[in-house]
Design a protein around this motif. Sequence first.
Motif, PDB file in Angstrom:
ATOM      1  N   GLN A   1      -5.459  14.607  -0.266  1.00 38.19           N
ATOM      2  CA  GLN A   1      -6.067  13.492   0.458  1.00 38.19           C
ATOM      3  C   GLN A   1      -5.249  12.209   0.276  1.00 38.19           C
ATOM      4  O   GLN A   1      -5.060  11.448   1.225  1.00 38.19           O
ATOM      5  CB  GLN A   1      -7.511  13.270  -0.004  1.00 38.19           C
ATOM      6  CG  GLN A   1      -8.441  14.399   0.350  1.00 38.19           C
ATOM      7  CD  GLN A   1      -8.532  14.617   1.848  1.00 38.19           C
ATOM      8  OE1 GLN A   1      -8.578  13.680   2.630  1.00 38.19           O
ATOM      9  NE2 GLN A   1      -8.528  15.871   2.263  1.00 38.19           N
ATOM     10  N   PHE A   2      -4.756  11.976  -0.941  1.00 36.86           N
ATOM     11  CA  PHE A   2      -3.916  10.804  -1.175  1.00 36.86           C
ATOM     12  C   PHE A   2      -2.601  10.911  -0.409  1.00 36.86           C
ATOM     13  O   PHE A   2      -2.061   9.907   0.065  1.00 36.86           O
ATOM     14  CB  PHE A   2      -3.656  10.607  -2.671  1.00 36.86           C
ATOM     15  CG  PHE A   2      -4.831  10.023  -3.405  1.00 36.86           C
ATOM     16  CD1 PHE A   2      -5.221   8.705  -3.200  1.00 36.86           C
ATOM     17  CD2 PHE A   2      -5.554  10.786  -4.298  1.00 36.86           C
ATOM     18  CE1 PHE A   2      -6.308   8.162  -3.857  1.00 36.86           C
ATOM     19  CE2 PHE A   2      -6.643  10.255  -4.977  1.00 36.86           C
ATOM     20  CZ  PHE A   2      -7.020   8.943  -4.754  1.00 36.86           C
ATOM     21  N   GLU A   3      -2.079  12.108  -0.278  1.00 39.65           N
ATOM     22  CA  GLU A   3      -0.867  12.304   0.523  1.00 39.65           C
ATOM     23  C   GLU A   3      -1.137  11.948   1.987  1.00 39.65           C
ATOM     24  O   GLU A   3      -0.287  11.332   2.644  1.00 39.65           O
ATOM     25  CB  GLU A   3      -0.381  13.746   0.408  1.00 39.65           C
ATOM     26  CG  GLU A   3       0.193  14.076  -0.957  1.00 39.65           C
ATOM     27  CD  GLU A   3       0.425  15.561  -1.174  1.00 39.65           C
ATOM     28  OE1 GLU A   3      -0.047  16.386  -0.359  1.00 39.65           O
ATOM     29  OE2 GLU A   3       1.080  15.906  -2.178  1.00 39.65           O
ATOM     30  N   ARG A   4      -2.304  12.308   2.491  1.00 41.88           N
ATOM     31  CA  ARG A   4      -2.672  11.963   3.871  1.00 41.88           C
ATOM     32  C   ARG A   4      -2.821  10.457   4.040  1.00 41.88           C
ATOM     33  O   ARG A   4      -2.421   9.896   5.060  1.00 41.88           O
ATOM     34  CB  ARG A   4      -3.960  12.665   4.268  1.00 41.88           C
ATOM     35  CG  ARG A   4      -3.779  14.147   4.473  1.00 41.88           C
ATOM     36  CD  ARG A   4      -5.048  14.788   4.971  1.00 41.88           C
ATOM     37  NE  ARG A   4      -4.855  16.229   5.049  1.00 41.88           N
ATOM     38  CZ  ARG A   4      -5.801  17.116   4.873  1.00 41.88           C
ATOM     39  NH1 ARG A   4      -7.034  16.719   4.607  1.00 41.88           N
ATOM     40  NH2 ARG A   4      -5.548  18.404   4.951  1.00 41.88           N
TER      41      ARG A   4
ATOM     42  N   MET B   1       4.348   5.657  -5.375  1.00 41.09           N
ATOM     43  CA  MET B   1       4.563   5.702  -6.829  1.00 41.09           C
ATOM     44  C   MET B   1       3.518   6.559  -7.519  1.00 41.09           C
ATOM     45  O   MET B   1       3.831   7.307  -8.433  1.00 41.09           O
ATOM     46  CB  MET B   1       4.576   4.288  -7.410  1.00 41.09           C
ATOM     47  CG  MET B   1       5.824   3.514  -7.049  1.00 41.09           C
ATOM     48  SD  MET B   1       6.022   1.941  -7.916  1.00 41.09           S
ATOM     49  CE  MET B   1       4.567   1.062  -7.417  1.00 41.09           C
ATOM     50  N   GLY B   2       2.276   6.445  -7.074  1.00 44.26           N
ATOM     51  CA  GLY B   2       1.227   7.267  -7.680  1.00 44.26           C
ATOM     52  C   GLY B   2       1.481   8.744  -7.487  1.00 44.26           C
ATOM     53  O   GLY B   2       1.344   9.537  -8.425  1.00 44.26           O
ATOM     54  N   LEU B   3       1.883   9.125  -6.289  1.00 46.47           N
ATOM     55  CA  LEU B   3       2.133  10.544  -6.029  1.00 46.47           C
ATOM     56  C   LEU B   3       3.409  11.033  -6.708  1.00 46.47           C
ATOM     57  O   LEU B   3       3.506  12.206  -7.064  1.00 46.47           O
ATOM     58  CB  LEU B   3       2.179  10.799  -4.521  1.00 46.47           C
ATOM     59  CG  LEU B   3       0.818  10.641  -3.827  1.00 46.47           C
ATOM     60  CD1 LEU B   3       0.982  10.656  -2.314  1.00 46.47           C
ATOM     61  CD2 LEU B   3      -0.147  11.717  -4.286  1.00 46.47           C
ATOM     62  N   GLN B   4       4.370  10.150  -6.908  1.00 45.10           N
ATOM     63  CA  GLN B   4       5.587  10.538  -7.624  1.00 45.10           C
ATOM     64  C   GLN B   4       5.329  10.718  -9.110  1.00 45.10           C
ATOM     65  O   GLN B   4       5.972  11.533  -9.769  1.00 45.10           O
ATOM     66  CB  GLN B   4       6.682   9.479  -7.437  1.00 45.10           C
ATOM     67  CG  GLN B   4       7.309   9.483  -6.075  1.00 45.10           C
ATOM     68  CD  GLN B   4       8.294   8.334  -5.880  1.00 45.10           C
ATOM     69  OE1 GLN B   4       8.337   7.385  -6.668  1.00 45.10           O
ATOM     70  NE2 GLN B   4       9.078   8.410  -4.821  1.00 45.10           N
ATOM     71  N   ASN B   5       4.387   9.965  -9.633  1.00 42.67           N
ATOM     72  CA  ASN B   5       4.154   9.957 -11.079  1.00 42.67           C
ATOM     73  C   ASN B   5       3.096  10.944 -11.549  1.00 42.67           C
ATOM     74  O   ASN B   5       2.984  11.198 -12.749  1.00 42.67           O
ATOM     75  CB  ASN B   5       3.767   8.553 -11.545  1.00 42.67           C
ATOM     76  CG  ASN B   5       4.931   7.598 -11.464  1.00 42.67           C
ATOM     77  OD1 ASN B   5       6.054   7.950 -11.787  1.00 42.67           O
ATOM     78  ND2 ASN B   5       4.677   6.388 -11.026  1.00 42.67           N
TER      79      ASN B   5
ATOM     80  N   GLU C   1       0.828  -1.209   0.000  1.00 45.03           N
ATOM     81  CA  GLU C   1       0.000   0.000   0.000  1.00 45.03           C
ATOM     82  C   GLU C   1       0.861   1.257   0.000  1.00 45.03           C
ATOM     83  O   GLU C   1       0.590   2.206  -0.743  1.00 45.03           O
ATOM     84  CB  GLU C   1      -0.929  -0.005   1.210  1.00 45.03           C
ATOM     85  CG  GLU C   1      -2.011  -1.061   1.132  1.00 45.03           C
ATOM     86  CD  GLU C   1      -2.780  -1.221   2.428  1.00 45.03           C
ATOM     87  OE1 GLU C   1      -2.342  -0.694   3.472  1.00 45.03           O
ATOM     88  OE2 GLU C   1      -3.829  -1.877   2.403  1.00 45.03           O
ATOM     89  N   VAL C   2       1.908   1.277   0.814  1.00 41.90           N
ATOM     90  CA  VAL C   2       2.804   2.439   0.848  1.00 41.90           C
ATOM     91  C   VAL C   2       3.463   2.624  -0.514  1.00 41.90           C
ATOM     92  O   VAL C   2       3.531   3.743  -1.037  1.00 41.90           O
ATOM     93  CB  VAL C   2       3.860   2.295   1.967  1.00 41.90           C
ATOM     94  CG1 VAL C   2       4.949   3.351   1.835  1.00 41.90           C
ATOM     95  CG2 VAL C   2       3.199   2.396   3.331  1.00 41.90           C
TER      96      VAL C   2
END
Length: 84
Positions: free
Chosen positions: A73-76, A51-55, A45-46
């Motif tokens: 919200q995804f960062e949280r 990866m999603g937030l990096q991309n 999950e981490v």
Amino acid sequence: MKSAILALALGAIVAQASPVATNAADIRTKDLDTLNFALTLEHVEVAFYTMGLQNYTQQDFVNAGLPVGARTQFERVLQNEAAH
């Protein structure tokens, strides 16, 4: 025909099921396996959120039709998962 396929699939699932633990050592092993699986899931999950937030940038989220605060919200969620 569908019921035969369903019965075969169910049989395969049941065949893969672990037998019931019968002694303390078996129970500890199954508990440890379960905890290791849960920990591995947390790592996955981490990695997924990282990866999603990096991309994807904030603008990518908006372009995908998500509200402006979605990336935050995804960062949280990532921070919460990382804390586990």
